[in-house]
Scaffold this motif. Structure first.
Motif, mmCIF file in Angstrom:
data_model
loop_
_atom_site.group_PDB
_atom_site.id
_atom_site.type_symbol
_atom_site.label_atom_id
_atom_site.label_comp_id
_atom_site.label_asym_id
_atom_site.label_seq_id
_atom_site.Cartn_x
_atom_site.Cartn_y
_atom_site.Cartn_z
ATOM 1 N N GLY A 209 -52.550 41.212 19.307
ATOM 2 C CA GLY A 209 -51.956 42.054 18.277
ATOM 3 C C GLY A 209 -52.338 41.607 16.882
ATOM 4 N N ARG A 210 -51.960 42.424 15.921
ATOM 5 C CA ARG A 210 -52.293 42.136 14.522
ATOM 6 C C ARG A 210 -51.029 42.010 13.690
ATOM 7 N NH1 ARG A 210 -57.553 45.199 11.928
ATOM 8 N NH2 ARG A 210 -59.099 44.314 13.354
ATOM 9 N N ILE A 211 -51.067 41.070 12.741
ATOM 10 C CA ILE A 211 -50.030 40.934 11.726
ATOM 11 C C ILE A 211 -50.711 41.121 10.377
ATOM 12 C CG2 ILE A 211 -48.372 39.384 10.629
ATOM 13 C CD1 ILE A 211 -48.074 37.986 13.350
ATOM 14 N N LEU A 212 -50.305 42.129 9.647
ATOM 15 C CA LEU A 212 -50.908 42.424 8.345
ATOM 16 C C LEU A 212 -49.825 42.278 7.290
ATOM 17 C CD1 LEU A 212 -53.392 45.276 7.572
ATOM 18 C CD2 LEU A 212 -51.435 44.909 6.074
ATOM 19 N N THR A 213 -50.044 41.379 6.343
ATOM 20 C CA THR A 213 -48.994 41.107 5.372
ATOM 21 C C THR A 213 -49.562 40.744 4.001
ATOM 22 O OG1 THR A 213 -47.052 39.708 4.891
ATOM 23 C CG2 THR A 213 -48.864 38.677 6.085
ATOM 24 N N PRO A 214 -48.912 41.174 2.925
ATOM 25 C CA PRO A 214 -49.252 40.642 1.608
ATOM 26 C C PRO A 214 -48.991 39.141 1.590
ATOM 27 C CG PRO A 214 -47.902 42.612 1.407
ATOM 28 C CD PRO A 214 -47.862 42.208 2.852
ATOM 29 N N PHE A 215 -49.848 38.423 0.883
ATOM 30 C CA PHE A 215 -49.684 36.971 0.769
ATOM 31 C C PHE A 215 -50.372 36.545 -0.514
ATOM 32 C CE2 PHE A 215 -50.073 32.511 1.536
ATOM 33 C CZ PHE A 215 -48.984 32.194 2.353
ATOM 34 N N ALA A 216 -49.695 35.680 -1.308
ATOM 35 C CA ALA A 216 -50.201 35.355 -2.641
ATOM 36 C C ALA A 216 -50.393 36.682 -3.385
ATOM 37 C CB ALA A 216 -51.468 34.513 -2.549
ATOM 38 N N THR A 217 -51.593 36.979 -3.848
ATOM 39 C CA THR A 217 -51.844 38.284 -4.485
ATOM 40 C C THR A 217 -52.899 39.054 -3.692
ATOM 41 O OG1 THR A 217 -53.543 37.405 -5.984
ATOM 42 C CG2 THR A 217 -51.256 37.350 -6.752
ATOM 43 N N GLY A 218 -52.870 38.878 -2.365
ATOM 44 C CA GLY A 218 -53.806 39.583 -1.502
ATOM 45 C C GLY A 218 -53.110 40.081 -0.252
ATOM 46 N N VAL A 219 -53.905 40.530 0.705
ATOM 47 C CA VAL A 219 -53.401 40.992 1.992
ATOM 48 C C VAL A 219 -54.210 40.293 3.073
ATOM 49 C CG1 VAL A 219 -53.092 42.958 3.534
ATOM 50 C CG2 VAL A 219 -52.750 43.255 1.072
ATOM 51 N N VAL A 220 -53.511 39.635 4.002
ATOM 52 C CA VAL A 220 -54.194 38.921 5.077
ATOM 53 C C VAL A 220 -53.949 39.653 6.389
ATOM 54 C CG1 VAL A 220 -52.262 37.348 5.615
ATOM 55 C CG2 VAL A 220 -54.631 36.620 6.057
ATOM 56 N N VAL A 221 -54.971 39.662 7.259
ATOM 57 C CA VAL A 221 -54.878 40.283 8.580
ATOM 58 C C VAL A 221 -55.056 39.182 9.625
ATOM 59 C CG1 VAL A 221 -55.758 42.050 10.132
ATOM 60 C CG2 VAL A 221 -55.885 42.408 7.659
ATOM 61 N N LEU A 222 -53.970 38.872 10.317
ATOM 62 C CA LEU A 222 -53.988 37.830 11.340
ATOM 63 C C LEU A 222 -54.087 38.451 12.724
ATOM 64 C CD1 LEU A 222 -51.025 35.645 9.985
ATOM 65 C CD2 LEU A 222 -53.467 35.347 9.515
ATOM 66 N N THR A 223 -54.844 37.820 13.607
ATOM 67 C CA THR A 223 -54.935 38.247 15.004
ATOM 68 C C THR A 223 -54.229 37.226 15.875
ATOM 69 O OG1 THR A 223 -57.036 39.375 14.622
ATOM 70 C CG2 THR A 223 -56.496 38.819 16.892
ATOM 71 N N MET A 224 -53.341 37.722 16.741
ATOM 72 C CA MET A 224 -52.622 36.835 17.650
ATOM 73 C C MET A 224 -53.536 36.393 18.792
ATOM 74 S SD MET A 224 -49.570 36.174 16.689
ATOM 75 C CE MET A 224 -49.167 35.388 18.245
ATOM 76 N N ARG A 225 -53.475 35.104 19.103
ATOM 77 C CA ARG A 225 -54.252 34.568 20.227
ATOM 78 C C ARG A 225 -53.352 34.390 21.442
ATOM 79 N NH1 ARG A 225 -57.063 30.345 16.345
ATOM 80 N NH2 ARG A 225 -55.656 28.858 17.354
ATOM 81 N N ASP A 226 -53.961 34.206 22.585
ATOM 82 C CA ASP A 226 -53.197 34.057 23.827
ATOM 83 C C ASP A 226 -52.280 32.842 23.808
ATOM 84 O OD1 ASP A 226 -54.411 36.294 24.831
ATOM 85 O OD2 ASP A 226 -55.938 35.204 25.962
ATOM 86 N N ASP A 227 -52.636 31.834 22.996
ATOM 87 C CA ASP A 227 -51.831 30.604 22.951
ATOM 88 C C ASP A 227 -50.680 30.686 21.958
ATOM 89 O OD1 ASP A 227 -53.246 30.538 20.599
ATOM 90 O OD2 ASP A 227 -54.318 28.671 21.004
ATOM 91 N N GLY A 228 -50.428 31.875 21.408
ATOM 92 C CA GLY A 228 -49.318 32.042 20.482
ATOM 93 C C GLY A 228 -49.629 31.646 19.056
ATOM 94 N N GLN A 229 -50.891 31.378 18.768
ATOM 95 C CA GLN A 229 -51.311 31.047 17.416
ATOM 96 C C GLN A 229 -51.980 32.261 16.779
ATOM 97 O OE1 GLN A 229 -53.673 27.484 17.861
ATOM 98 N NE2 GLN A 229 -51.988 26.343 18.769
#
Length: 329
Positions: A209-229
């Motif tokens: 899955g994806r987590i998309l969130t504003p952070f600092a003064t940008g937007v980061v797109v995180l991808t979830m890995r099978d190990d929960g990271q």
């Protein structure tokens, strides 16, 4: 002129302004990542989500609202509702508590979310309900949950959504804790900025899955890995959002920049680096890195959440440039 006639004219103006907004968003390239969002922006009436808003002027904030007795003022309200700009919707003692984000930025973030039919989405920060309506139009009410800490915000968002014909789950609670009763989610999107990635989000997001969130003064797109990271990079665009409100999330003063060259002080990219490394680098150290690395753009930075730790990085999560982030709940 009768009330019904005036109402129809206002709806005609809204339809025209909405079509113009969609053209502006398309011209910005925000739909390029996922053109299916164009239909959502064309269908969802933004003016129903901003029955009033505030516009900054020389004499302070001007309040525009849809029930103004002057027809010209009502027209200014409805046309302004479809400007491609953020709209201040809730103020308290001069502090901005909630807003409706710039539509083209919303479109770009939604496109980067990369949703598919059947996906379940959690939105952190209900705001006016407009973003939840766009998600519900695309995915269906049953697949969308939005959460906000302020019961006044969630109640007004629910009313706006009802008026527009959408009924996603609207929850009052601390967004940093997610909404576990509706988990797991395929996508999590935040419309507020925060100093670290809440661990609860990782536990509620499916692997892949994806987590998309504003952070600092940008937007980061995180991808979830099978190990929960989770790990991912920032998008190129700058983004300025209202901070997430809740326990243990105080605002921080901007660093003192006296003595730094003007091109650094006035650079959005340098201020992004300062925001990302606050607590790890002082402004002089950040400036030396910024110059040495050729004034890096946002896409070169990323975040990693792993083994109970969180860190930001430049180019490579393994270093040499890595900065620990504050611990989240």
């Amino acid at each position: 002129m009768g009330t019904d006639t005036a109402g129809r004219e206002l709806e005609d103006i809204a339809d025209e302004a909405r079509a113009e907004l969609v053209r502006a968003i398309e011209a910005s390239g925000a739909f390029a990542g996922d053109p299916a969002w164009k239909a959502a922006f064309a269908a969802v009436p933004r003016h129903l989500f901003v029955p009033y808003y505030y516009v900054a002027g020389t004499a302070g904030y001007e309040r525009r609202w849809g029930e103004h007795p002057d027809p010209a003022a009502r027209e200014r309200w409805v046309r302004g509702a479809y400007d491609d700009t953020p709209l201040a919707t809730r103020m308290r003692d001069g502090e901005l508590l909630s807003s409706s984000s710039q539509p083209s930025l919303m479109a770009m973030m939604l496109a980067e979310l990369d949703v598919e039919e059947g996906h379940r989405v959690l939105e952190i920060g209900a705001g006016t309900g407009y973003n939840a309506a766009l998600l519900a139009y695309r995915l269906g009410d049953a697949h969308v949950t939005t959460v906000d800490l302020d019961p006044e915000i969630t109640e007004s968002a629910r009313q706006h959504l009802d008026a527009a014909g959408f009924h996603p789950a609207v929850v009052t609670g601390d967004g940093a804790r997610g909404v576990p009763e509706h988990a797991p989610y395929d996508r999590i999107i935040a419309t507020c900025t925060l100093p670290s990635i809440p661990h609860a989000w990782l536990g509620q997001c499916r692997p892949g899955g994806r987590i998309l969130t504003p952070f600092a003064t940008g937007v980061v797109v995180l991808t979830m890995r099978d190990d929960g990271q989770a790990e991912g990079r920032f998008l190129a665009t700058p983004a300025y959002f209202v901070p997430l409100r809740g326990e243990g999330r105080p605002g921080r003063e901007p660093p003192h920049l006296a003595g730094l060259p003007r091109r650094a002080r006035e650079s959005d990219l340098f201020r992004f680096l300062l925001a990302l490394t606050r607590g790890s680098l002082d402004p002089e150290e950040a400036h030396a890195l910024w110059e040495r690395e050729g004034m890096p753009s946002r896409e070169r930075y990323g975040l990693t959440v792993a083994d109970g730790r969180e860190w930001a990085w430049l180019d490579d999560p393994e270093g040499p440039y890595v900065w620990p982030l504050p611990e989240s709940g």
